[in-house]
Write a protein that holds these residues in place. Structure first.
Motif, PDB file in Angstrom:
ATOM      1  N   LEU A  31       0.861  -1.180   0.000  1.00  0.00           N
ATOM      2  CA  LEU A  31       0.000   0.000   0.000  1.00  0.00           C
ATOM      3  C   LEU A  31       0.896   1.229   0.000  1.00  0.00           C
ATOM      4  CD1 LEU A  31      -1.851  -2.304   1.141  1.00  0.00           C
ATOM      5  CD2 LEU A  31      -3.059  -0.507   2.393  1.00  0.00           C
ATOM      6  N   LEU A  52     -10.626  -4.751   3.980  1.00  0.00           N
ATOM      7  CA  LEU A  52     -10.535  -3.431   3.348  1.00  0.00           C
ATOM      8  C   LEU A  52      -9.455  -3.417   2.270  1.00  0.00           C
ATOM      9  CD1 LEU A  52     -10.855  -1.125   6.497  1.00  0.00           C
ATOM     10  CD2 LEU A  52     -12.546  -1.374   4.660  1.00  0.00           C
ATOM     11  N   HIS A 112     -10.569  -5.538  -0.806  1.00  0.00           N
ATOM     12  CA  HIS A 112     -11.578  -4.887  -1.645  1.00  0.00           C
ATOM     13  C   HIS A 112     -10.993  -3.708  -2.421  1.00  0.00           C
ATOM     14  CE1 HIS A 112     -15.278  -7.077  -0.717  1.00  0.00           C
ATOM     15  NE2 HIS A 112     -14.804  -7.217   0.508  1.00  0.00           N
ATOM     16  N   LEU A 113     -10.102  -2.950  -1.771  1.00  0.00           N
ATOM     17  CA  LEU A 113      -9.498  -1.835  -2.503  1.00  0.00           C
ATOM     18  C   LEU A 113      -8.583  -2.349  -3.604  1.00  0.00           C
ATOM     19  CD1 LEU A 113      -9.377   1.230  -2.671  1.00  0.00           C
ATOM     20  CD2 LEU A 113      -7.375   1.173  -1.170  1.00  0.00           C
ATOM     21  N   GLU A 168     -10.185  -2.733  -6.993  1.00  0.00           N
ATOM     22  CA  GLU A 168     -10.549  -1.533  -7.730  1.00  0.00           C
ATOM     23  C   GLU A 168      -9.404  -1.138  -8.679  1.00  0.00           C
ATOM     24  OE1 GLU A 168     -13.428  -0.198  -7.588  1.00  0.00           O
ATOM     25  OE2 GLU A 168     -14.288  -1.105  -5.784  1.00  0.00           O
ATOM     26  N   TYR A 175      -8.816   5.185  -8.830  1.00  0.00           N
ATOM     27  CA  TYR A 175     -10.230   5.074  -8.481  1.00  0.00           C
ATOM     28  C   TYR A 175     -10.824   6.451  -8.161  1.00  0.00           C
ATOM     29  CZ  TYR A 175      -8.014   4.976  -3.848  1.00  0.00           C
ATOM     30  OH  TYR A 175      -7.247   5.259  -2.750  1.00  0.00           O
ATOM     31  N   ASN A 194     -14.601   7.388  -7.484  1.00  0.00           N
ATOM     32  CA  ASN A 194     -15.316   6.203  -7.028  1.00  0.00           C
ATOM     33  C   ASN A 194     -15.513   6.344  -5.508  1.00  0.00           C
ATOM     34  OD1 ASN A 194     -15.983   3.635  -6.006  1.00  0.00           O
ATOM     35  ND2 ASN A 194     -14.908   2.585  -7.667  1.00  0.00           N
ATOM     36  N   ARG A 212     -17.116   4.699  -3.226  1.00  0.00           N
ATOM     37  CA  ARG A 212     -16.931   3.513  -2.391  1.00  0.00           C
ATOM     38  C   ARG A 212     -15.445   3.261  -2.147  1.00  0.00           C
ATOM     39  NH1 ARG A 212     -15.965  -1.918  -3.357  1.00  0.00           N
ATOM     40  NH2 ARG A 212     -16.829  -3.383  -1.810  1.00  0.00           N
ATOM     41  N   ALA A 213     -14.643   3.299  -3.221  1.00  0.00           N
ATOM     42  CA  ALA A 213     -13.220   3.065  -3.083  1.00  0.00           C
ATOM     43  C   ALA A 213     -12.562   4.146  -2.231  1.00  0.00           C
ATOM     44  CB  ALA A 213     -12.562   2.999  -4.465  1.00  0.00           C
ATOM     45  N   GLU A 214     -12.979   5.369  -2.396  1.00  0.00           N
ATOM     46  CA  GLU A 214     -12.405   6.459  -1.614  1.00  0.00           C
ATOM     47  C   GLU A 214     -12.722   6.302  -0.128  1.00  0.00           C
ATOM     48  OE1 GLU A 214     -13.987   9.905  -3.499  1.00  0.00           O
ATOM     49  OE2 GLU A 214     -12.492   9.909  -5.118  1.00  0.00           O
ATOM     50  N   ILE A 270     -13.273   3.371   1.373  1.00  0.00           N
ATOM     51  CA  ILE A 270     -12.460   2.238   1.845  1.00  0.00           C
ATOM     52  C   ILE A 270     -11.046   2.715   2.147  1.00  0.00           C
ATOM     53  CG2 ILE A 270     -11.371   0.068   1.141  1.00  0.00           C
ATOM     54  CD1 ILE A 270     -13.912  -0.571  -0.429  1.00  0.00           C
ATOM     55  N   ALA A 271     -10.472   3.522   1.247  1.00  0.00           N
ATOM     56  CA  ALA A 271      -9.126   4.048   1.446  1.00  0.00           C
ATOM     57  C   ALA A 271      -9.056   4.894   2.721  1.00  0.00           C
ATOM     58  CB  ALA A 271      -8.699   4.864   0.235  1.00  0.00           C
TER      59      ALA A 271
END
Length: 237
Positions: free
Chosen positions: A72, A94, A97-98, A101, A105, A108, A110-112, A114-115
């Motif tokens: 990451l 988390l 799932h990220l 993507e 992203y 997005n 949802r992705a933001e 999660i981040a």
């Protein structure tokens, strides 16, 4: 983007040369074990643990076993320090799932989100005692290197001091000053580091205990549980 995930695979024995990153990095082992080293410390990173590496710190990575890594890359967090942390179920999901993507992203929601949750989890995460600090004093370094080469060594500091050219009292003071812990605590770190490598490689518990200087599996298990709050068998997949 504030955070991005990259999946990587490395074979046993692979060595990532010293390098650094302009962003913070989370070095996460989904499977396999890694040793990450800076000029001052070494960290063992077993499966389902991760090393948080702040930006601009040079480090190398030694791969032990076939490693499934998730890296990451993160916009630097405030007041961040190097630490090994447990990747609990929420953080693991988390990251998973990220990772599904697109790298970019942006937009997005949802992705933001999660981040953003991952960043919060990393800030709140507690460090695990998996670092092995390295001394600068050459006398103590000789003793430490001997134990790192052979963690099964059970000689007391008084006998090890004979080869160091310093008294055991001097070495004990150096341990407190340069390692931040007693000699016995540092020795346990080295032993448990080796134990994690052997456990990840499938070695029998009896052999692991012997290779790490313990007379029996029960003595090793007791010491390991006292240090980490779990049995060593919990590291096996």
């Amino acid at each position: 983007m504030a955070l991005a995930v990259m999946a990587k695979r490395f074979p046993d024995g692979y060595f990532v040369e010293p390098h650094d990153h302009p962003r913070d990095q989370l070095i996460y082992a989904v499977a396999g074990l890694m040793r990450v080293a800076t000029s001052d410390d070494t960290w063992v990173v077993p499966p389902d643990r991760a090393l948080f590496m702040p930006a601009d710190i040079e480090h190398s990575i030694e791969i032990c076993g076939n490693v499934e890594m998730r890296s990451l890359y993160i916009t630097p967090l405030k007041a961040s320090t190097i630490k090994v942390l447990k990747v609990h179920s929420l953080l693991r999901e988390l990251i998973t799932h990220l990772g599904r993507e697109p790298i970019d992203y942006s937009g997005n929601k949802r992705a933001e989100q999660i981040a953003a949750l991952i960043r919060i989890e990393l800030i709140e995460a507690e460090a695990l005692p998996l670092n092995i600090p390295l001394p600068r004093d050459e006398r103590l370094r000789r003793v430490c290197q001997r134990l790192m080469n052979d963690p099964s060594t059970t000689l007391p500091l008084e006998q090890l001091a004979d080869d160091a050219g310093a008294s055991s009292k001097t070495l004990a003071r150096l341990c407190a000053r340069e390692l931040g812990m007693s000699f016995s605590a540092w020795r346990r770190r080295v032993r448990f580091s080796k134990a994690m490598e052997l456990l990840d490689g499938g070695q029998p518990m009896k052999q692991v205990a012997r290779s790490c200087g313990y007379e029996s599996p029960s003595a090793f298990t007791y010491a390991f549980r006292k240090e980490f709050g779990m049995a060593p068998s919990g590291l096996r997949k």
